[in-house]
Design an enzyme around this catalytic site. Structure first.
Site, mmCIF file in Angstrom:
data_model
loop_
_atom_site.group_PDB
_atom_site.id
_atom_site.type_symbol
_atom_site.label_atom_id
_atom_site.label_comp_id
_atom_site.label_asym_id
_atom_site.label_seq_id
_atom_site.Cartn_x
_atom_site.Cartn_y
_atom_site.Cartn_z
ATOM 1 N N ARG A 75 -10.400 -11.516 1.503
ATOM 2 C CA ARG A 75 -11.303 -12.509 0.920
ATOM 3 C C ARG A 75 -10.668 -13.898 0.915
ATOM 4 O O ARG A 75 -11.387 -14.904 0.938
ATOM 5 C CB ARG A 75 -11.731 -12.066 -0.476
ATOM 6 C CG ARG A 75 -10.617 -11.970 -1.494
ATOM 7 C CD ARG A 75 -10.965 -11.009 -2.631
ATOM 8 N NE ARG A 75 -10.947 -9.622 -2.191
ATOM 9 C CZ ARG A 75 -11.207 -8.586 -2.993
ATOM 10 N NH1 ARG A 75 -11.496 -8.802 -4.265
ATOM 11 N NH2 ARG A 75 -11.180 -7.356 -2.534
ATOM 12 N N LYS A 78 0.821 -1.195 0.000
ATOM 13 C CA LYS A 78 0.000 0.000 0.000
ATOM 14 C C LYS A 78 0.865 1.259 0.000
ATOM 15 O O LYS A 78 2.038 1.206 0.392
ATOM 16 C CB LYS A 78 -0.886 0.022 1.260
ATOM 17 C CG LYS A 78 -1.920 -1.073 1.357
ATOM 18 C CD LYS A 78 -2.655 -0.962 2.678
ATOM 19 C CE LYS A 78 -3.720 -2.040 2.823
ATOM 20 N NZ LYS A 78 -4.861 -1.820 1.922
#
Length: 489
Positions: free
Chosen positions: A340, A266
């Site tokens: 996920r 990130k």
């Protein structure tokens, strides 16, 4: 953990008002009608309250707003807080009134003259929720709030109504503490230890370590954490308050204690907030704590996947293909779409082991849901209209914003993989929907399921009505309400 302020309910004693120190609060309706408590304060203050309610400023006040009279003549109190609140006030207005009082408390004792107001318990609950402060890592001494006394006509009745709310406040505080903790404190080991400590409340807690996860085939979850020094874990919390033959509700939470994005790292700016990427697991923990404290008459299992997503020589790479517990092969397009992968295995495990009546997963899953809904609502995805409607009703009743988002087979083509069964990311278009479509692949056809993307509501940049800036505890109230309304017998 942070402890909610103790609130005592006592029978109204108007003769004690003059000598009450700290802050005295009274409730006045929109017409300016003074109840017995307010009339006593008005007489002691030589008509000060009457002058307020006759003013244009009072006429402009909205429900739950407050006017403060500092150092009133005739009272020992340092301030009188006049709260505009009708007898027919909504639950939300009453809780907001309590929260506004809490914001003014500081170190002072508070005496609230609630009389026979029907929302006295909700006012106290709002006070408790807003009085939260996370001071674990400050060097200066924290502000210790004073005593809070609510004077009412029927104290035993109000205290009984407030009992379950006290359990809720503790569950919310537990969730907020977990989300606010830095990642060097809340490691996967520490997180699991805090959950294990809830066994003293009557929860059955089981911690699955990496060797057990490998044996179960949770390779998608393990791949996320393989670049971290902190071991990945799955923690199972069970509350068996219902009938022995009642299938449980399963609550499943994403518990990424810190998310760098992995190899798909990130941007540095704002990365410090990724300590909150375990927010879904924190909400599950807070709900389980609440259910145990209030002795819920339902069977509920909470399952959380605890991992840390770090870049390392052992970390998974974009392009890796991993096998899930279900057996589906997943191509990892973006290592920052890691939540996920964790949920895929934990969802399958929860269904395979517990055969639940329904499954709700919570995750700070996508930035796309913030683009879609901002910070006022969580995204709600579901394969079952009735189940979803019950949750949305519970969320509305508890004042927690939630908005249903679409699912559909047309989105599946976006996550179709060239090399494997499915890929974990399809890029920016419909980002929160494709994430939900990915998760739905790991839900059995006959299982009612709700996915809650809480990325926009777990951590507030500014204070909210019932919480200071920081972790909100969103979801504990709504899920507890859903359990009470749908699963308790």
């Amino acid at each position: 953990m942070s402890t909610p302020v103790a609130i005592a309910f006592a029978e109204t004693d108007l003769d004690a008002v003059a000598g009450s120190e700290g802050r005295v609060a009274v409730l006045v309706d929109a017409e300016g009608k003074l109840d017995p408590g307010a009339r006593r304060v008005n007489r002691l203050s030589r008509g000060a309250l009457a002058r307020v309610v006759e003013s244009e400023a009072f006429a402009r006040m909205k429900p739950a707003e407050i006017v403060t009279l500092a150092w009133p003549a005739g009272l020992a109190a340092e301030a009188v807080d006049l709260v505009r609140l009708d007898r027919k006030a909504s639950q939300e207005e009453a809780r907001r009134a309590g929260a506004e009082l809490a914001k003014r408390q500081g170190k002072a004792d508070v005496t609230l003259l609630a009389g026979n107001h029907p929302r006295a318990a909700d006012i106290a609950f709002g006070f408790a929720l807003r009085a939260y402060s996370f001071d674990a890592h400050r060097s200066e001494e924290p502000v210790i709030p004073g005593a809070v006394k609510v004077m009412v006509t029927k104290p035993e009745e109000i205290a009984s109504a407030a009992g379950p709310m006290a359990a809720l406040a503790e569950g919310v505080f537990f969730t907020r503490d977990l989300v606010n903790e830095p990642a060097n404190v809340l490691t996967t080991d520490d997180f699991a230890g805090r959950l294990a400590a809830m066994q003293e409340l009557g929860l059955d807690v089981e911690i699955l370590e990496e060797d057990e996860l490998k044996a179960l085939g949770m390779r998608a979850l393990l791949a996320v954490g393989q670049g971290s020094e902190s071991p990945s874990k799955v923690v199972v919390m069970r509350w068996n308050g219902g009938a022995a033959d009642q299938a449980p509700l399963a609550l499943v939470g994403k518990g990424v204690v810190f998310d760098t994005g992995g190899i798909s790292i990130k941007p540095g700016q704002g990365m410090e907030e990724m300590t909150m990427d375990m927010g879904g697991a924190a909400v599950v923990a807070g709900v389980m704590r609440t259910l145990a404290l209030r002795k819920s008459r339902a069977n509920v299992v909470g399952v959380v996947g605890l991992v840390e997503n770090m870049p390392d020589g052992r970390a998974q790479r974009p392009g890796d293909i991993v096998r899930s517990m279900k057996g589906d092969m997943i191509e990892v397009i973006n290592t920052d779409a890691e939540g996920r992968l964790v949920l895929a295995d934990v969802l399958w495990y929860a269904q395979d082991r517990f055969k639940p009546a329904g499954v709700i997963d919570l995750a700070t899953l996508t930035g796309a849901i913030i683009v879609a809904l901002g910070n006022a609502n969580a995204g709600v995805f579901s394969n079952d209209d009735a189940f979803c409607a019950d949750f949305l009703k519970a969320a509305t009743r508890e004042g927690e914003g939630a908005w249903r988002m679409p699912l559909g087979a047309s989105y599946d083509k976006l996550i179709k993989s060239r090399l494997a069964d499915i890929r974990n990311s399809a890029g920016r278009p419909a980002g929160s929907i494709t994430a939900a479509q990915f998760l739905q692949r790991f839900i059995t056809e006959d299982t009612p399921w709700i996915h809650l993307d809480i990325a926009g509501v777990a951590l507030a940049q500014e204070e909210t009505a019932l919480a200071p800036k920081g972790a909100t505890g969103w979801g504990v109230l709504a899920l507890d309400r859903l359990v009470a309304d749908r699963f308790e017998k």
